[in-house]
Design a protein around this motif. Sequence first.
Motif, PDB file in Angstrom:
ATOM      1  N   TYR A   1       0.651  -1.150  -0.215  1.00  0.00           N
ATOM      2  CA  TYR A   1      -0.066   0.005   0.021  1.00  0.00           C
ATOM      3  C   TYR A   1       0.736   1.139  -0.047  1.00  0.00           C
ATOM      4  CZ  TYR A   1      -2.283  -4.048   2.189  1.00  0.00           C
ATOM      5  OH  TYR A   1      -2.630  -5.118   2.678  1.00  0.00           O
ATOM      6  N   ASN A   2       2.094   1.336   0.657  1.00  0.00           N
ATOM      7  CA  ASN A   2       2.884   2.460   0.738  1.00  0.00           C
ATOM      8  C   ASN A   2       2.106   3.616   1.286  1.00  0.00           C
ATOM      9  OD1 ASN A   2       4.863   0.678  -0.043  1.00  0.00           O
ATOM     10  ND2 ASN A   2       5.774   2.323  -1.629  1.00  0.00           N
ATOM     11  N   LEU A   3       1.372   3.550   2.295  1.00  0.00           N
ATOM     12  CA  LEU A   3       0.883   4.888   2.734  1.00  0.00           C
ATOM     13  C   LEU A   3       1.603   5.015   3.871  1.00  0.00           C
ATOM     14  CD1 LEU A   3      -3.193   3.734   3.106  1.00  0.00           C
ATOM     15  CD2 LEU A   3      -1.896   4.851   1.237  1.00  0.00           C
ATOM     16  N   VAL A   4       1.344   6.598   4.263  1.00  0.00           N
ATOM     17  CA  VAL A   4       1.878   6.785   5.538  1.00  0.00           C
ATOM     18  C   VAL A   4       1.376   6.535   6.810  1.00  0.00           C
ATOM     19  CG1 VAL A   4       3.053   8.808   6.666  1.00  0.00           C
ATOM     20  CG2 VAL A   4       2.862   8.769   4.214  1.00  0.00           C
ATOM     21  N   LYS A   5       1.484   5.666   7.459  1.00  0.00           N
ATOM     22  CA  LYS A   5       0.838   4.905   8.439  1.00  0.00           C
ATOM     23  C   LYS A   5       0.104   6.034   9.529  1.00  0.00           C
ATOM     24  CE  LYS A   5       1.880   0.358   7.645  1.00  0.00           C
ATOM     25  NZ  LYS A   5       0.927   0.318   6.470  1.00  0.00           N
ATOM     26  N   ARG A   6       0.866   6.993   9.890  1.00  0.00           N
ATOM     27  CA  ARG A   6       0.461   7.726  11.096  1.00  0.00           C
ATOM     28  C   ARG A   6      -0.394   9.259  10.486  1.00  0.00           C
ATOM     29  NH1 ARG A   6       3.884   6.678  15.691  1.00  0.00           N
ATOM     30  NH2 ARG A   6       3.479   8.621  16.452  1.00  0.00           N
TER      31      ARG A   6
ATOM     32  N   ILE B   1     -14.611   4.260   0.207  1.00  0.00           N
ATOM     33  CA  ILE B   1     -13.958   4.424   1.457  1.00  0.00           C
ATOM     34  C   ILE B   1     -14.061   5.819   1.878  1.00  0.00           C
ATOM     35  CG2 ILE B   1     -11.702   4.603   0.284  1.00  0.00           C
ATOM     36  CD1 ILE B   1     -11.907   2.219   3.178  1.00  0.00           C
ATOM     37  N   ALA B   2     -14.801   6.664   1.283  1.00  0.00           N
ATOM     38  CA  ALA B   2     -14.997   8.295   1.757  1.00  0.00           C
ATOM     39  C   ALA B   2     -15.191   8.361   3.224  1.00  0.00           C
ATOM     40  CB  ALA B   2     -15.853   8.800   0.860  1.00  0.00           C
ATOM     41  N   ASP B   3     -15.989   7.472   3.561  1.00  0.00           N
ATOM     42  CA  ASP B   3     -16.141   7.654   5.205  1.00  0.00           C
ATOM     43  C   ASP B   3     -15.069   7.421   6.165  1.00  0.00           C
ATOM     44  OD1 ASP B   3     -16.051   4.707   4.282  1.00  0.00           O
ATOM     45  OD2 ASP B   3     -17.113   4.149   6.253  1.00  0.00           O
ATOM     46  N   LYS B   4     -13.900   7.187   5.812  1.00  0.00           N
ATOM     47  CA  LYS B   4     -12.745   7.060   6.484  1.00  0.00           C
ATOM     48  C   LYS B   4     -11.807   8.087   6.274  1.00  0.00           C
ATOM     49  CE  LYS B   4     -13.665   2.673   7.807  1.00  0.00           C
ATOM     50  NZ  LYS B   4     -14.400   2.521   9.064  1.00  0.00           N
ATOM     51  N   ILE B   5     -12.308   9.305   5.502  1.00  0.00           N
ATOM     52  CA  ILE B   5     -11.047  10.289   5.001  1.00  0.00           C
ATOM     53  C   ILE B   5     -10.440  10.995   6.247  1.00  0.00           C
ATOM     54  CG2 ILE B   5     -13.095  12.163   5.262  1.00  0.00           C
ATOM     55  CD1 ILE B   5     -11.864  13.289   2.516  1.00  0.00           C
ATOM     56  N   TYR B   6     -10.921  10.909   7.255  1.00  0.00           N
ATOM     57  CA  TYR B   6     -10.100  11.441   8.554  1.00  0.00           C
ATOM     58  C   TYR B   6      -9.670  10.578   9.614  1.00  0.00           C
ATOM     59  CZ  TYR B   6     -11.898  15.996   6.602  1.00  0.00           C
ATOM     60  OH  TYR B   6     -12.058  17.078   5.994  1.00  0.00           O
ATOM     61  N   ASN B   7      -9.836   9.176   9.221  1.00  0.00           N
ATOM     62  CA  ASN B   7      -9.071   8.112   9.837  1.00  0.00           C
ATOM     63  C   ASN B   7      -7.593   8.085   9.638  1.00  0.00           C
ATOM     64  OD1 ASN B   7     -12.037   7.124   9.930  1.00  0.00           O
ATOM     65  ND2 ASN B   7     -10.982   5.600  11.322  1.00  0.00           N
ATOM     66  N   ARG B   8      -7.066   7.502  10.655  1.00  0.00           N
ATOM     67  CA  ARG B   8      -5.394   7.352  10.277  1.00  0.00           C
ATOM     68  C   ARG B   8      -5.278   6.129   9.436  1.00  0.00           C
ATOM     69  NH1 ARG B   8      -1.417   8.035  15.297  1.00  0.00           N
ATOM     70  NH2 ARG B   8      -0.872   5.784  14.746  1.00  0.00           N
ATOM     71  N   ALA B   9      -4.267   6.091   8.451  1.00  0.00           N
ATOM     72  CA  ALA B   9      -4.106   4.970   7.391  1.00  0.00           C
ATOM     73  C   ALA B   9      -3.989   3.780   8.363  1.00  0.00           C
ATOM     74  CB  ALA B   9      -3.049   4.978   6.751  1.00  0.00           C
ATOM     75  N   ASP B  10      -3.266   3.664   9.406  1.00  0.00           N
ATOM     76  CA  ASP B  10      -2.976   2.543  10.295  1.00  0.00           C
ATOM     77  C   ASP B  10      -4.156   2.088  11.022  1.00  0.00           C
ATOM     78  OD1 ASP B  10      -3.079   4.231  12.224  1.00  0.00           O
ATOM     79  OD2 ASP B  10      -0.900   3.787  12.823  1.00  0.00           O
ATOM     80  N   GLU B  11      -5.313   2.787  10.902  1.00  0.00           N
ATOM     81  CA  GLU B  11      -6.504   2.184  11.513  1.00  0.00           C
ATOM     82  C   GLU B  11      -7.607   1.491  10.622  1.00  0.00           C
ATOM     83  OE1 GLU B  11      -7.321   6.221  14.645  1.00  0.00           O
ATOM     84  OE2 GLU B  11      -8.459   5.873  12.453  1.00  0.00           O
ATOM     85  N   LEU B  12      -6.917   1.243   9.169  1.00  0.00           N
ATOM     86  CA  LEU B  12      -7.748   0.652   8.178  1.00  0.00           C
ATOM     87  C   LEU B  12      -7.394  -0.805   8.020  1.00  0.00           C
ATOM     88  CD1 LEU B  12      -8.102   3.572   5.651  1.00  0.00           C
ATOM     89  CD2 LEU B  12      -9.311   2.925   7.622  1.00  0.00           C
ATOM     90  N   SER B  13      -8.504  -1.665   7.542  1.00  0.00           N
ATOM     91  CA  SER B  13      -7.666  -3.241   7.102  1.00  0.00           C
ATOM     92  C   SER B  13      -6.803  -3.078   5.972  1.00  0.00           C
ATOM     93  CB  SER B  13      -8.966  -3.901   6.924  1.00  0.00           C
ATOM     94  OG  SER B  13      -9.551  -3.318   5.822  1.00  0.00           O
ATOM     95  N   GLY B  14      -6.169  -4.148   5.727  1.00  0.00           N
ATOM     96  CA  GLY B  14      -5.745  -4.110   4.367  1.00  0.00           C
ATOM     97  C   GLY B  14      -6.261  -3.713   3.008  1.00  0.00           C
ATOM     98  N   GLY B  15      -7.599  -4.304   2.843  1.00  0.00           N
ATOM     99  CA  GLY B  15      -8.147  -3.970   1.706  1.00  0.00           C
ATOM    100  C   GLY B  15      -8.576  -2.600   1.820  1.00  0.00           C
ATOM    101  N   GLN B  16      -8.899  -2.095   2.863  1.00  0.00           N
ATOM    102  CA  GLN B  16      -9.385  -0.534   2.847  1.00  0.00           C
ATOM    103  C   GLN B  16      -7.789   0.396   2.474  1.00  0.00           C
ATOM    104  OE1 GLN B  16     -10.712  -0.481   7.015  1.00  0.00           O
ATOM    105  NE2 GLN B  16     -13.057  -0.535   6.309  1.00  0.00           N
TER     106      GLN B  16
END
Length: 237
Positions: free
Chosen positions: A88-93, A135-150
């Motif tokens: 995924y290469n997201l910035v987890k925090r 996945i728009a409902d997660k826009i203000y969640n941190r990346a590391d709060e999401l499942s792999g698929g998300q």
Amino acid sequence: MIEFKNVGLVYPNGTEGLKNINVKINDGEFVVIVGLSGAGKSTFIRSINRLVTPTSGTLLVDNEDILQYRGKKLRELRTKIGMIFQNYNLVKRSNVLKNVLAGRLGHTGTLRSIFGMYKKEDIALAYESLKRVNIADKIYNRADELSGGQQQRVSIARVLTQKPSYILADEPVASLDPPTSHQVMTYLKKINKEDNITTIVNLHFIDMAMEYADRIIGMRAGEIVFDGPASEVNEKT
Ligand code: ADP
Ligand code: ADP
């Protein structure tokens, strides 16, 4: 259009990652590259946006030899190619919004991005892109709060904000369970068809490839050993 002409890539340690590759990928195609680990799939895909550089031959993207590119030309090339990775290469925090706009802004070091001061139109674009992968409902969640698929869907949204001509996905479902893998593949295919974005996906499962690909390219030991529609794949290949 992408065209490999006699492309070879020898790594510094002497390993031949690609051997005399000749292949043309037309605009709008959904191509899946299959092959065992070490076959050269990743080297093939990474050559197209010059994460690795072939050592011989010609590699045309939109009729220009990208092997000659450096500096500004290379940055422009990477802007029109969206990359999706296994992890995924997201910035987890960072939150989802910031991750998605990293594609838009090109890099995360700008003052605007550091302080989260985004332009209204950028936020709207991020929201629209996230909505397309549900996945728009997660826009203000941190990346590391999401499942792999998300997280993988967020990485697809990040690519969409780039408005790319090409999407290259390097084993995008290798870390996901089967239902989630199908979900991610379905989104990639849908975006390919709706936006006419030429898409190349690496997979190591032939059954998944046959389900989604318009065209399958099989690789073995740095060479192309099969190239045809999914319907032509049989037991022998
Ligand atoms: P795949 O994606 O199909 O698993 P790769 O493109 O990663 O295959 O690898 C193709 C070949 O190149 C393998 O033999 C691999 O070990 C080798 N290889 C990949 N990256 C490097 C590298 N940085 N240095 C040396 N050899 C490499
Ligand atoms: P999906 O199949 O849609 O990718 P999952 O079923 O794996 O999602 O996850 C269900 C829920 O659990 C999600 O809403 C997600 O936010 C949450 N979740 C999954 N993994 C984690 C984690 N490591 N930390 C916090 N929440 C998580």
